[in-house]
Design a protein around this motif. Sequence first.
Motif, PDB file in Angstrom:
ATOM      1  N   ASP A 289     -67.936   2.957 -61.499  1.00 54.92           N
ATOM      2  CA  ASP A 289     -67.555   2.985 -60.063  1.00 54.92           C
ATOM      3  C   ASP A 289     -67.918   4.230 -59.268  1.00 54.92           C
ATOM      4  OD1 ASP A 289     -66.299   0.572 -60.487  1.00 54.92           O
ATOM      5  OD2 ASP A 289     -64.227   1.353 -60.906  1.00 54.92           O
ATOM      6  N   VAL A 290     -68.007   4.247 -58.253  1.00 55.91           N
ATOM      7  CA  VAL A 290     -68.422   5.490 -57.321  1.00 55.91           C
ATOM      8  C   VAL A 290     -66.745   5.994 -56.794  1.00 55.91           C
ATOM      9  CG1 VAL A 290     -69.451   6.379 -55.424  1.00 55.91           C
ATOM     10  CG2 VAL A 290     -70.764   4.903 -56.817  1.00 55.91           C
ATOM     11  N   LEU A 291     -66.636   7.204 -56.848  1.00 54.10           N
ATOM     12  CA  LEU A 291     -65.465   7.574 -56.432  1.00 54.10           C
ATOM     13  C   LEU A 291     -65.703   8.536 -54.992  1.00 54.10           C
ATOM     14  CD1 LEU A 291     -63.395   8.717 -59.617  1.00 54.10           C
ATOM     15  CD2 LEU A 291     -63.240   6.536 -58.081  1.00 54.10           C
ATOM     16  N   LEU A 292     -65.091   7.992 -54.033  1.00 52.85           N
ATOM     17  CA  LEU A 292     -65.230   8.859 -52.587  1.00 52.85           C
ATOM     18  C   LEU A 292     -63.772   9.399 -52.270  1.00 52.85           C
ATOM     19  CD1 LEU A 292     -67.394   6.308 -50.749  1.00 52.85           C
ATOM     20  CD2 LEU A 292     -68.255   8.113 -52.003  1.00 52.85           C
ATOM     21  N   ARG A 293     -64.058  10.693 -51.949  1.00 48.29           N
ATOM     22  CA  ARG A 293     -62.762  11.456 -51.757  1.00 48.29           C
ATOM     23  C   ARG A 293     -62.922  12.257 -50.466  1.00 48.29           C
ATOM     24  NH1 ARG A 293     -59.101  12.350 -55.271  1.00 48.29           N
ATOM     25  NH2 ARG A 293     -58.570  14.342 -54.679  1.00 48.29           N
ATOM     26  N   HIS A 294     -61.792  12.150 -49.768  1.00 50.28           N
ATOM     27  CA  HIS A 294     -61.736  12.965 -48.524  1.00 50.28           C
ATOM     28  C   HIS A 294     -62.762  12.396 -47.359  1.00 50.28           C
ATOM     29  CE1 HIS A 294     -58.970  15.472 -50.662  1.00 50.28           C
ATOM     30  NE2 HIS A 294     -60.017  15.966 -51.339  1.00 50.28           N
ATOM     31  N   ALA A 295     -62.359  11.378 -46.655  1.00 43.78           N
ATOM     32  CA  ALA A 295     -63.136  10.629 -45.683  1.00 43.78           C
ATOM     33  C   ALA A 295     -63.334  11.453 -44.496  1.00 43.78           C
ATOM     34  CB  ALA A 295     -62.636   9.411 -45.228  1.00 43.78           C
ATOM     35  N   ASP A 296     -64.665  11.622 -43.987  1.00 41.49           N
ATOM     36  CA  ASP A 296     -64.903  12.153 -42.823  1.00 41.49           C
ATOM     37  C   ASP A 296     -64.382  13.756 -42.832  1.00 41.49           C
ATOM     38  OD1 ASP A 296     -65.550   9.889 -41.486  1.00 41.49           O
ATOM     39  OD2 ASP A 296     -63.825   9.865 -40.141  1.00 41.49           O
ATOM     40  N   GLY A 297     -65.126  14.253 -43.920  1.00 43.86           N
ATOM     41  CA  GLY A 297     -64.765  15.668 -44.420  1.00 43.86           C
ATOM     42  C   GLY A 297     -63.554  16.361 -44.421  1.00 43.86           C
ATOM     43  N   GLY A 298     -62.603  15.222 -44.801  1.00 41.35           N
ATOM     44  CA  GLY A 298     -61.321  15.356 -45.011  1.00 41.35           C
ATOM     45  C   GLY A 298     -60.178  15.522 -43.848  1.00 41.35           C
ATOM     46  N   ALA A 299     -60.932  14.572 -42.683  1.00 37.21           N
ATOM     47  CA  ALA A 299     -60.018  14.724 -41.508  1.00 37.21           C
ATOM     48  C   ALA A 299     -59.156  13.390 -41.320  1.00 37.21           C
ATOM     49  CB  ALA A 299     -61.084  14.662 -40.189  1.00 37.21           C
ATOM     50  N   ARG A 300     -59.022  12.518 -42.534  1.00 37.58           N
ATOM     51  CA  ARG A 300     -58.485  11.450 -42.359  1.00 37.58           C
ATOM     52  C   ARG A 300     -58.568  10.686 -43.708  1.00 37.58           C
ATOM     53  NH1 ARG A 300     -61.158   6.356 -42.612  1.00 37.58           N
ATOM     54  NH2 ARG A 300     -63.474   6.393 -42.653  1.00 37.58           N
ATOM     55  N   LEU A 301     -57.684   9.555 -43.677  1.00 37.56           N
ATOM     56  CA  LEU A 301     -57.493   9.052 -44.961  1.00 37.56           C
ATOM     57  C   LEU A 301     -58.271   7.825 -45.085  1.00 37.56           C
ATOM     58  CD1 LEU A 301     -53.480   9.202 -45.938  1.00 37.56           C
ATOM     59  CD2 LEU A 301     -55.453  10.668 -46.556  1.00 37.56           C
TER      60      LEU A 301
END
Length: 613
Positions: free
Chosen positions: A379-391
């Motif tokens: 699996d690929v884990l992506l964390r902190h969308a849009d540079g941490g600006a949103r969930l």
Amino acid sequence: MTRLTSTPTLSARVDGEPALLSTRPRQLGDLPFPFWMHLLIGGINFVMAAGVLAYRPADPAARHYALFGAGVLLTPYTATIYLTRELLIDGALLHALSTLNHLFLCLTVAALVALMSTYPGRLGARLPALAYTAGMLAWLGQFTRAFAAPNAVYLITLSFFALGLGLAYPQWQRTRGHPVERAALRWFLLSLLLGTGLFAALVALPLAFDQPPPVDQTWLTPLFLLVPAGIALGIVRYRLFELDRWWRSVWTWFFGGVAVMALDLTLLTLFDLTRLGAITLSLALLGWLYFPARQWLWARWLGGPPAAERHTWLRELSAAANPAELRARWLAALHARYAPLESRHDPGTETLIETPSPGARIEDDGLTLRVPDPLSTHDVLLRHADGGARLFGTADAADADTLAGLARLLREAMHERDQAVADERQRIRRDLHDDLGAKLLALLYRVDVGNQPLVRSAIRDSHEILAALDAEPLPLADAVAQWRAEAQERAITHGFQLDWRAHRIDEPTDDGNAVLDARQHTNLARIVREAISNAVRHAGARHVAIDITRDGYRLGLNAAPADWRNGGGTRQIAQRAEELGGEAAWEPADGGTRLRVSVPLQRSTARGHDALP
């Protein structure tokens, strides 16, 4: 009033007809439905606010919310007593209830401002005290008749509501870079300000301009149910992560409606138009100015249509030439779509590629999006969308599934294409082996001895073509051993001295050994063969040195010395090197010219999955 209420019956005219009305104090059963409705709505708000206070008694925001809930209970309760009267009510009681109603209303809007100044973070230690002080001063102004205008209470309500809405901006700025707090603030604003804002827009705004509200305020009180409902749903996180998708749409709809009402009221108030004239002019302005401007702002505010973005995904992924490039483009599309601060593979979720994917999943309260890799076993884990600006939200998971589905379909298409190519190669190989191979073998035993080397060379070339059609990767060490054996055989046949050197050919690396596919093997073998042929036949060299060196995943081949003759052979060497993504060059050397060839190699195993490239 005393004389009227002390009389058992009153004479009156109802619809022009005489009638007798009985007078008596109201009993509990005489209270109408709106009375109980107001009491129930206020009670729900108060219970929710009291529950939050009981859960967090030391939190200043919980205290302000409790005062807000008490105000929502007491404000409509005092008003509904005289609003639901059948005919008469004692003047002193009416004055007392109206005074209390205004007091509780000022308390409610002051608590709203105080709440907005402390949640989710404190904007200033004195702001809540200033809000309550302003609320009490506003009530005293009405009580002492300092504010004599009949619409003063509605102007005060609108002013406090606007102030509370204005405090949302610094709170919004404060939560930048904190997606969890930003999501909580969004839900809080939507539930609190939308519930109170609809009432303010539909009741307080028209009355502040001395215009009747479009709907009886008795039936608009249920709008306050949006407040406890929103808080409750936010507590259990119901649809919390879908809020980001339609948050802007809700507020655009709300303020668009307010703008329409404000335009109509402005035309009625400032230009002294009749209601029909105001409506006509308002519709014209809406059609010619407002709606085009709203559509423009809507496009700027909500962004472009998702169909265009999906078309871009399909175009980018379809341009991949092989599974490795497809996977790199898929990862790039994920990064372009979500701009995460962190992305990595999860080695603890190994599954078969053929296993049906469970789909993308949101984890860590929206901080993480887990996406099954359609082209590997992790699996690929992506964390902190849009540079941490949103969930991450459910729409993000759906888009990730779409991207993964496109990559999976293209991978299957590549597999089908490769299988079709392999089948066609197998057919050609079979025909060459059964027909051409048999004829060459028969020709070998029929020609004289002087022509047999030429036939043997043709048979060897046919074997290389058949091997290339097998399309099986070959370890570099095995390929070099084959080239050396052929070169030694030619040295014996043609009578020249061969100096063959190979360096680090079978040296393993962390991510696998170098291999040659069929195309690389065939082209490199023919480069070596043509280099020897050009040196011996055309330059008449009696000594040929071949030096093959591996540097990581790049192969270098040197042939020297010789007086190279430009022609078809040298052009073929350059073309074959270029076809493999490398280069060929001829450089001056002692006693002649040195051929240098450099080409990239493949890896026998894929890279590890500890980090994304």
